[in-house]
Design a protein around this motif. Structure first.
Motif, PDB file in Angstrom:
ATOM      1  N   GLY A  11     100.268  38.344  33.696  1.00 35.69           N
ATOM      2  CA  GLY A  11     100.799  37.023  34.025  1.00 35.69           C
ATOM      3  C   GLY A  11     101.556  36.349  32.888  1.00 35.69           C
ATOM      4  N   TYR A  12     102.014  35.165  33.177  1.00 33.82           N
ATOM      5  CA  TYR A  12     102.838  34.366  32.264  1.00 33.82           C
ATOM      6  C   TYR A  12     102.102  34.026  30.959  1.00 33.82           C
ATOM      7  N   ILE A  13     100.837  33.610  31.078  1.00 37.11           N
ATOM      8  CA  ILE A  13     100.150  33.072  29.893  1.00 37.11           C
ATOM      9  C   ILE A  13      99.452  34.155  29.065  1.00 37.11           C
ATOM     10  N   ALA A  14      99.240  35.349  29.652  1.00 35.91           N
ATOM     11  CA  ALA A  14      98.459  36.387  28.964  1.00 35.91           C
ATOM     12  C   ALA A  14      98.992  36.747  27.563  1.00 35.91           C
ATOM     13  N   PRO A  15     100.326  36.823  27.349  1.00 36.10           N
ATOM     14  CA  PRO A  15     100.792  37.178  25.996  1.00 36.10           C
ATOM     15  C   PRO A  15     100.296  36.212  24.911  1.00 36.10           C
ATOM     16  N   LYS A  19      98.372  37.548  21.707  1.00 38.87           N
ATOM     17  CA  LYS A  19      98.827  37.175  20.359  1.00 38.87           C
ATOM     18  C   LYS A  19      97.655  36.566  19.574  1.00 38.87           C
ATOM     19  N   ALA A  20      96.892  35.712  20.270  1.00 35.96           N
ATOM     20  CA  ALA A  20      95.757  35.053  19.599  1.00 35.96           C
ATOM     21  C   ALA A  20      94.711  36.095  19.181  1.00 35.96           C
ATOM     22  N   ILE A  21      94.465  37.071  20.054  1.00 40.88           N
ATOM     23  CA  ILE A  21      93.475  38.115  19.729  1.00 40.88           C
ATOM     24  C   ILE A  21      93.961  38.895  18.499  1.00 40.88           C
ATOM     25  N   LYS A  27      90.571  42.893  18.580  1.00 38.03           N
ATOM     26  CA  LYS A  27      91.118  44.024  19.317  1.00 38.03           C
ATOM     27  C   LYS A  27      90.914  43.868  20.822  1.00 38.03           C
ATOM     28  N   LEU A  28      91.975  44.152  21.586  1.00 38.07           N
ATOM     29  CA  LEU A  28      91.837  44.194  23.049  1.00 38.07           C
ATOM     30  C   LEU A  28      91.519  45.631  23.435  1.00 38.07           C
ATOM     31  N   VAL A  29      90.366  45.839  24.066  1.00 37.03           N
ATOM     32  CA  VAL A  29      90.002  47.220  24.414  1.00 37.03           C
ATOM     33  C   VAL A  29      90.252  47.539  25.888  1.00 37.03           C
ATOM     34  N   ALA A  30      90.236  46.535  26.760  1.00 37.26           N
ATOM     35  CA  ALA A  30      90.445  46.814  28.182  1.00 37.26           C
ATOM     36  C   ALA A  30      91.059  45.605  28.859  1.00 37.26           C
ATOM     37  N   ALA A  31      91.894  45.878  29.878  1.00 36.21           N
ATOM     38  CA  ALA A  31      92.561  44.787  30.579  1.00 36.21           C
ATOM     39  C   ALA A  31      92.647  45.091  32.064  1.00 36.21           C
ATOM     40  N   LEU A  32      92.684  44.022  32.860  1.00 36.57           N
ATOM     41  CA  LEU A  32      92.736  44.132  34.309  1.00 36.57           C
ATOM     42  C   LEU A  32      93.847  43.259  34.854  1.00 36.57           C
ATOM     43  N   ASP A  33      94.573  43.793  35.839  1.00 38.23           N
ATOM     44  CA  ASP A  33      95.456  42.958  36.652  1.00 38.23           C
ATOM     45  C   ASP A  33      95.724  43.704  37.944  1.00 38.23           C
ATOM     46  N   HIS A 269      97.182  28.414  21.180  1.00 40.69           N
ATOM     47  CA  HIS A 269      96.133  29.312  21.686  1.00 40.69           C
ATOM     48  C   HIS A 269      95.420  30.006  20.513  1.00 40.69           C
ATOM     49  N   THR A 270      96.208  30.393  19.515  1.00 38.49           N
ATOM     50  CA  THR A 270      95.612  31.065  18.353  1.00 38.49           C
ATOM     51  C   THR A 270      94.644  30.127  17.629  1.00 38.49           C
ATOM     52  N   VAL A 271      95.024  28.853  17.532  1.00 41.89           N
ATOM     53  CA  VAL A 271      94.141  27.885  16.867  1.00 41.89           C
ATOM     54  C   VAL A 271      92.844  27.741  17.672  1.00 41.89           C
ATOM     55  N   VAL A 272      92.967  27.666  19.012  1.00 41.60           N
ATOM     56  CA  VAL A 272      91.764  27.547  19.859  1.00 41.60           C
ATOM     57  C   VAL A 272      90.877  28.779  19.670  1.00 41.60           C
TER      58      VAL A 272
END
Ligand code: NAD
Length: 315
Positions: A11-15, A19-21, A27-33, A269-272
Protein backbone atom coordinates in the motif's frame (compact mmCIF):
# COMPACT_ATOMS: atom_id res chain seq x y z
CA UNK A 1 18.37 -5.90 16.05
CA UNK A 2 14.59 -6.44 16.24
CA UNK A 3 12.63 -8.59 13.79
CA UNK A 4 9.56 -7.11 12.12
CA UNK A 5 6.68 -8.48 10.07
CA UNK A 6 4.43 -6.12 8.08
CA UNK A 7 0.80 -6.43 6.96
CA UNK A 8 -0.35 -4.33 3.99
CA UNK A 9 3.10 -4.03 2.39
CA UNK A 10 1.84 -3.12 -1.12
CA UNK A 11 0.00 0.00 0.00
CA UNK A 12 0.70 3.72 -0.06
CA UNK A 13 1.94 4.11 3.52
CA UNK A 14 3.98 0.88 3.86
CA UNK A 15 7.26 2.36 2.48
CA UNK A 16 7.33 4.84 5.40
CA UNK A 17 7.19 1.89 7.78
CA UNK A 18 9.89 -0.01 5.92
CA UNK A 19 12.07 3.11 5.94
CA UNK A 20 11.47 3.47 9.69
CA UNK A 21 12.38 -0.19 10.30
CA UNK A 22 15.53 0.21 8.24
CA UNK A 23 16.55 3.61 9.60
CA UNK A 24 16.20 2.40 13.20
CA UNK A 25 18.61 -0.47 12.40
CA UNK A 26 16.08 -3.31 12.37
CA UNK A 27 14.97 -6.00 9.95
CA UNK A 28 11.79 -6.93 8.08
CA UNK A 29 11.62 -10.72 7.94
CA UNK A 30 8.13 -11.33 6.54
CA UNK A 31 5.38 -9.37 4.83
CA UNK A 32 1.78 -9.91 3.78
CA UNK A 33 -0.49 -8.30 1.21
CA UNK A 34 -3.39 -9.56 -0.84
CA UNK A 35 -1.91 -7.66 -3.75
CA UNK A 36 1.43 -8.81 -5.17
CA UNK A 37 2.62 -5.43 -6.52
CA UNK A 38 5.41 -5.36 -3.97
CA UNK A 39 8.54 -4.54 -5.96
CA UNK A 40 9.03 -1.76 -3.39
CA UNK A 41 10.39 -4.44 -1.05
CA UNK A 42 13.59 -4.36 -3.11
CA UNK A 43 14.22 -0.78 -1.96
CA UNK A 44 14.29 -1.88 1.65
CA UNK A 45 14.28 -5.62 2.42
CA UNK A 46 14.71 -7.87 -0.64
CA UNK A 47 15.28 -10.89 1.62
CA UNK A 48 11.96 -10.61 3.43
CA UNK A 49 9.57 -13.52 2.86
CA UNK A 50 6.38 -12.36 1.14
CA UNK A 51 2.89 -13.89 1.24
CA UNK A 52 -0.38 -13.06 -0.46
CA UNK A 53 -2.42 -15.46 1.69
CA UNK A 54 -2.94 -14.86 5.37
CA UNK A 55 -2.91 -18.59 6.21
CA UNK A 56 0.51 -19.12 4.67
CA UNK A 57 1.85 -16.01 6.40
CA UNK A 58 0.46 -17.29 9.70
CA UNK A 59 2.05 -20.71 9.16
CA UNK A 60 5.39 -19.07 8.37
CA UNK A 61 5.36 -16.83 11.46
CA UNK A 62 4.49 -19.88 13.58
CA UNK A 63 7.32 -21.88 12.00
CA UNK A 64 9.79 -19.07 12.70
CA UNK A 65 8.66 -18.99 16.32
CA UNK A 66 9.08 -22.74 16.75
CA UNK A 67 12.57 -22.53 15.22
CA UNK A 68 13.55 -19.77 17.61
CA UNK A 69 13.23 -16.65 15.37
CA UNK A 70 11.08 -14.32 17.38
CA UNK A 71 9.02 -11.63 15.64
CA UNK A 72 9.30 -8.64 17.96
CA UNK A 73 6.91 -6.27 16.16
CA UNK A 74 4.18 -6.52 13.55
CA UNK A 75 3.64 -3.28 11.61
CA UNK A 76 0.06 -2.86 10.42
CA UNK A 77 -0.64 -0.85 7.25
CA UNK A 78 -3.89 -2.52 6.23
CA UNK A 79 -7.29 -0.81 5.76
CA UNK A 80 -8.76 0.70 8.93
CA UNK A 81 -11.51 -1.87 9.51
CA UNK A 82 -8.95 -4.71 9.63
CA UNK A 83 -6.61 -3.13 12.17
CA UNK A 84 -8.04 -4.80 15.26
CA UNK A 85 -7.93 -8.28 13.68
CA UNK A 86 -4.34 -7.75 12.58
CA UNK A 87 -3.37 -6.41 16.01
CA UNK A 88 -4.82 -9.55 17.62
CA UNK A 89 -2.75 -11.67 15.24
CA UNK A 90 0.39 -9.79 16.33
CA UNK A 91 -0.22 -10.05 20.06
CA UNK A 92 -1.25 -13.72 19.93
CA UNK A 93 2.02 -14.43 18.18
CA UNK A 94 4.01 -12.83 20.98
CA UNK A 95 4.77 -9.58 19.12
CA UNK A 96 3.92 -5.95 19.86
CA UNK A 97 1.81 -4.22 17.21
CA UNK A 98 2.66 -0.88 15.58
CA UNK A 99 -0.53 0.14 13.85
CA UNK A 100 -1.50 2.94 11.50
CA UNK A 101 -4.20 5.45 12.40
CA UNK A 102 -7.07 5.27 13.18
CA UNK A 103 -6.18 2.46 15.57
CA UNK A 104 -9.77 1.13 15.26
CA UNK A 105 -13.12 2.46 14.06
CA UNK A 106 -15.17 2.11 17.26
CA UNK A 107 -14.37 2.81 20.92
CA UNK A 108 -15.45 -0.67 22.07
CA UNK A 109 -12.80 -2.22 19.79
CA UNK A 110 -10.24 -0.52 22.07
CA UNK A 111 -11.61 -2.32 25.12
CA UNK A 112 -11.23 -5.68 23.38
CA UNK A 113 -7.63 -4.81 22.47
CA UNK A 114 -6.86 -3.76 26.07
CA UNK A 115 -8.05 -7.19 27.22
CA UNK A 116 -5.70 -8.89 24.77
CA UNK A 117 -2.82 -6.69 25.88
CA UNK A 118 -3.45 -7.90 29.40
CA UNK A 119 -3.79 -11.55 28.40
CA UNK A 120 -0.62 -11.59 26.29
CA UNK A 121 1.55 -9.00 28.06
CA UNK A 122 2.23 -7.47 24.62
CA UNK A 123 1.59 -3.85 23.62
CA UNK A 124 -0.31 -1.98 20.94
CA UNK A 125 1.24 1.22 19.58
CA UNK A 126 -0.41 3.74 17.30
CA UNK A 127 1.25 5.95 14.68
CA UNK A 128 0.14 9.46 15.68
CA UNK A 129 2.91 11.22 13.88
CA UNK A 130 1.69 14.80 14.35
CA UNK A 131 2.54 14.39 18.04
CA UNK A 132 6.23 14.26 17.11
CA UNK A 133 6.11 17.09 14.56
CA UNK A 134 8.50 19.87 15.71
CA UNK A 135 5.97 22.71 15.08
CA UNK A 136 3.23 20.88 16.97
CA UNK A 137 5.57 20.17 19.90
CA UNK A 138 6.45 23.87 19.96
CA UNK A 139 2.76 24.83 19.93
CA UNK A 140 2.02 22.46 22.81
CA UNK A 141 4.83 23.97 24.86
CA UNK A 142 3.62 27.49 24.10
CA UNK A 143 0.04 26.65 25.14
CA UNK A 144 1.21 25.03 28.38
CA UNK A 145 3.17 28.18 29.27
CA UNK A 146 0.69 30.75 28.02
CA UNK A 147 -2.74 29.32 28.80
CA UNK A 148 -2.61 29.60 32.62
CA UNK A 149 -2.06 33.37 32.22
CA UNK A 150 -5.05 33.85 29.84
CA UNK A 151 -8.64 34.58 30.75
CA UNK A 152 -10.26 32.94 27.72
CA UNK A 153 -10.01 29.94 25.43
CA UNK A 154 -8.16 30.00 22.12
CA UNK A 155 -10.16 30.15 18.89
CA UNK A 156 -8.98 27.69 16.30
CA UNK A 157 -9.98 27.18 12.67
CA UNK A 158 -8.92 23.87 11.18
CA UNK A 159 -9.22 23.54 7.41
CA UNK A 160 -7.96 20.52 5.53
CA UNK A 161 -8.97 20.11 1.90
CA UNK A 162 -7.10 17.41 0.07
CA UNK A 163 -8.56 16.52 -3.29
CA UNK A 164 -8.90 12.86 -4.17
CA UNK A 165 -9.75 11.45 -7.57
CA UNK A 166 -12.44 8.97 -8.56
CA UNK A 167 -10.34 5.98 -7.45
CA UNK A 168 -10.71 7.04 -3.84
CA UNK A 169 -14.44 6.37 -3.86
CA UNK A 170 -13.99 2.95 -5.49
CA UNK A 171 -11.33 1.87 -2.96
CA UNK A 172 -11.91 0.86 0.68
CA UNK A 173 -11.36 4.54 1.57
CA UNK A 174 -14.67 5.32 -0.13
CA UNK A 175 -16.57 2.77 1.96
CA UNK A 176 -17.84 4.18 5.25
CA UNK A 177 -17.78 0.78 6.97
CA UNK A 178 -14.15 0.26 6.02
CA UNK A 179 -12.56 3.70 6.41
CA UNK A 180 -15.01 5.58 8.65
CA UNK A 181 -15.22 8.49 6.16
CA UNK A 182 -13.33 11.80 6.13
CA UNK A 183 -13.55 12.74 9.81
CA UNK A 184 -12.28 9.32 10.89
CA UNK A 185 -9.82 8.56 8.13
CA UNK A 186 -8.32 12.00 7.60
CA UNK A 187 -9.54 14.11 10.52
CA UNK A 188 -8.21 11.74 13.20
CA UNK A 189 -4.67 13.19 12.92
CA UNK A 190 -5.93 16.70 13.66
CA UNK A 191 -8.51 15.79 16.28
CA UNK A 192 -5.90 13.76 18.17
CA UNK A 193 -3.40 16.62 18.00
CA UNK A 194 -5.96 19.23 19.12
CA UNK A 195 -7.19 17.14 22.08
CA UNK A 196 -3.58 16.42 23.04
CA UNK A 197 -2.74 20.14 23.16
CA UNK A 198 -6.04 21.78 24.13
CA UNK A 199 -7.66 19.20 26.41
CA UNK A 200 -10.70 16.97 26.46
CA UNK A 201 -13.83 17.42 24.38
CA UNK A 202 -16.66 19.19 26.20
CA UNK A 203 -19.10 19.58 23.32
CA UNK A 204 -19.30 18.71 19.61
CA UNK A 205 -21.58 19.62 16.74
CA UNK A 206 -21.65 18.57 13.11
CA UNK A 207 -23.03 21.27 10.82
CA UNK A 208 -22.93 19.51 7.47
CA UNK A 209 -22.00 15.98 6.49
CA UNK A 210 -21.40 14.04 3.30
CA UNK A 211 -19.39 11.54 5.34
CA UNK A 212 -17.16 10.24 2.54
CA UNK A 213 -16.59 13.60 0.86
CA UNK A 214 -16.78 16.48 3.33
CA UNK A 215 -17.75 17.24 6.89
CA UNK A 216 -17.72 20.38 8.96
CA UNK A 217 -18.53 21.23 12.54
CA UNK A 218 -17.44 22.68 15.84
CA UNK A 219 -15.87 21.27 19.00
CA UNK A 220 -15.30 22.79 22.40
CA UNK A 221 -12.16 21.59 24.13
CA UNK A 222 -11.02 22.55 27.63
CA UNK A 223 -8.69 25.26 26.32
CA UNK A 224 -9.99 26.02 22.79
CA UNK A 225 -13.06 26.26 20.59
CA UNK A 226 -12.48 24.76 17.17
CA UNK A 227 -14.32 25.29 13.88
CA UNK A 228 -13.31 22.46 11.56
CA UNK A 229 -13.76 21.69 7.89
CA UNK A 230 -12.47 18.53 6.20
CA UNK A 231 -12.97 17.72 2.54
CA UNK A 232 -11.59 15.51 -0.23
CA UNK A 233 -13.57 17.44 -2.87
CA UNK A 234 -11.42 19.65 -5.10
CA UNK A 235 -14.36 22.01 -5.56
CA UNK A 236 -13.83 23.12 -1.96
CA UNK A 237 -10.26 24.34 -2.56
CA UNK A 238 -9.94 28.13 -2.21
CA UNK A 239 -9.76 29.81 -5.62
CA UNK A 240 -6.13 30.99 -5.23
CA UNK A 241 -5.01 27.42 -4.43
CA UNK A 242 -6.80 26.05 -7.53
CA UNK A 243 -5.19 28.79 -9.64
CA UNK A 244 -1.74 27.67 -8.49
CA UNK A 245 -2.58 24.10 -9.55
CA UNK A 246 -2.28 22.81 -5.97
CA UNK A 247 -4.47 19.95 -4.77
CA UNK A 248 -4.21 20.37 -1.03
CA UNK A 249 -4.97 23.26 1.29
CA UNK A 250 -4.10 22.87 4.94
CA UNK A 251 -4.52 25.62 7.46
CA UNK A 252 -4.74 25.81 11.22
CA UNK A 253 -5.21 29.25 12.71
CA UNK A 254 -4.79 29.93 16.37
CA UNK A 255 -6.50 33.19 17.44
CA UNK A 256 -6.14 34.19 13.77
CA UNK A 257 -2.42 33.33 13.62
CA UNK A 258 -1.43 30.65 11.09
CA UNK A 259 0.44 27.67 12.54
CA UNK A 260 3.11 26.73 10.05
CA UNK A 261 3.58 22.98 9.83
CA UNK A 262 3.66 22.19 6.14
CA UNK A 263 7.31 21.05 6.16
CA UNK A 264 8.97 18.35 8.23
CA UNK A 265 6.47 15.60 7.44
CA UNK A 266 8.63 12.98 5.76
CA UNK A 267 10.47 11.17 8.53
CA UNK A 268 7.92 11.36 11.32
CA UNK A 269 7.20 7.62 11.12
CA UNK A 270 10.87 6.98 11.88
CA UNK A 271 10.67 9.23 14.94
CA UNK A 272 7.55 7.36 16.15
CA UNK A 273 9.33 4.01 15.64
CA UNK A 274 12.41 5.19 17.53
CA UNK A 275 10.23 6.29 20.45
CA UNK A 276 8.56 2.88 20.56
CA UNK A 277 11.91 1.09 20.45
CA UNK A 278 13.09 3.37 23.27
CA UNK A 279 10.19 2.18 25.44
CA UNK A 280 7.82 5.09 24.78
CA UNK A 281 5.23 5.33 22.00
CA UNK A 282 1.49 6.03 21.97
CA UNK A 283 -0.71 3.23 23.27
CA UNK A 284 -4.41 2.43 23.38
CA UNK A 285 -5.29 5.03 26.01
CA UNK A 286 -3.54 7.80 24.06
CA UNK A 287 -5.61 6.90 20.99
CA UNK A 288 -8.93 6.66 22.86
CA UNK A 289 -10.11 10.33 23.08
CA UNK A 290 -9.86 10.97 19.33
CA UNK A 291 -11.40 7.55 18.47
CA UNK A 292 -14.33 8.42 20.74
CA UNK A 293 -14.69 11.87 19.18
CA UNK A 294 -14.69 10.66 15.56
CA UNK A 295 -17.15 7.91 16.47
CA UNK A 296 -19.55 10.56 17.84
CA UNK A 297 -18.96 12.85 14.86
CA UNK A 298 -19.82 9.96 12.50
CA UNK A 299 -23.00 9.17 14.35
CA UNK A 300 -24.56 12.47 15.49
CA UNK A 301 -27.13 14.23 13.35
CA UNK A 302 -25.89 17.38 11.56
CA UNK A 303 -27.62 20.48 12.96
CA UNK A 304 -27.15 22.77 9.94
CA UNK A 305 -24.97 25.88 9.73
CA UNK A 306 -25.18 28.19 12.73
CA UNK A 307 -23.09 31.05 14.19
CA UNK A 308 -20.35 28.57 15.11
CA UNK A 309 -19.92 27.33 11.52
CA UNK A 310 -16.56 27.30 9.75
CA UNK A 311 -16.55 30.36 7.41
CA UNK A 312 -15.15 28.51 4.37
CA UNK A 313 -17.67 25.68 4.69
CA UNK A 314 -20.63 28.08 4.64
CA UNK A 315 -19.56 29.79 1.37
P1 NAD B 1 -3.68 1.32 0.69
O1 NAD B 1 -5.01 0.88 0.22
O2 NAD B 1 -2.75 1.99 -0.26
O3 NAD B 1 -2.90 0.08 1.32
C1 NAD B 1 -3.53 -0.93 2.07
C2 NAD B 1 -2.88 -2.25 1.70
O4 NAD B 1 -3.46 -3.29 2.51
C3 NAD B 1 -3.13 -2.63 0.23
O5 NAD B 1 -1.91 -2.96 -0.39
C4 NAD B 1 -4.06 -3.84 0.32
O6 NAD B 1 -3.86 -4.77 -0.72
C5 NAD B 1 -3.66 -4.41 1.67
N1 NAD B 1 -4.70 -5.27 2.25
C6 NAD B 1 -6.04 -5.14 2.19
N2 NAD B 1 -6.64 -6.12 2.85
C7 NAD B 1 -5.65 -6.91 3.35
C8 NAD B 1 -5.65 -8.09 4.12
N3 NAD B 1 -6.76 -8.67 4.52
N4 NAD B 1 -4.46 -8.62 4.43
C9 NAD B 1 -3.30 -8.04 4.02
N5 NAD B 1 -3.23 -6.92 3.29
C10 NAD B 1 -4.41 -6.36 2.98
O7 NAD B 1 -3.95 2.24 1.94
P2 NAD B 1 -2.91 3.21 2.68
O8 NAD B 1 -3.18 4.60 2.26
O9 NAD B 1 -1.52 2.69 2.61
O10 NAD B 1 -3.47 3.08 4.17
C11 NAD B 1 -3.12 2.00 5.00
C12 NAD B 1 -3.29 2.42 6.44
O11 NAD B 1 -2.45 3.53 6.70
C13 NAD B 1 -4.70 2.89 6.77
O12 NAD B 1 -5.01 2.55 8.08
C14 NAD B 1 -4.62 4.39 6.63
O13 NAD B 1 -5.58 5.06 7.43
C15 NAD B 1 -3.22 4.65 7.13
N6 NAD B 1 -2.59 5.85 6.58
C16 NAD B 1 -1.86 6.63 7.42
C17 NAD B 1 -1.27 7.77 6.96
C18 NAD B 1 -0.45 8.61 7.89
O14 NAD B 1 -0.13 9.75 7.55
N7 NAD B 1 -0.11 8.11 9.07
C19 NAD B 1 -1.41 8.16 5.62
C20 NAD B 1 -2.14 7.33 4.77
C21 NAD B 1 -2.72 6.17 5.26
Amino acid sequence: MKNFALIGVAGYIAPRHMKAIKDTGNKLVAALDRCDSVGVLDNFFPDADFFTEFERFDRHIDKLRRRGTKIDYVSICSPNYLHDAHIRFALRNGADAICEKPLVLNPWNLDALSDIEEETGKRVYNILQLRVHPSILELKKRVEEEYPKRDKKYNIDLTYITSRGKWYFISWKGDLNKSGGVATNIGIHFFDMLIWIFGNVQHQEVHYSEPLRKMTGYIELERANVRWFLSVDRKDLPEEIKQKGQRTYRSITFDGEEIEFSGGFTDLHTVVYQNILDGNGFGIEEARPSIELVYRIRNIKPVGFNERAHPLAVE
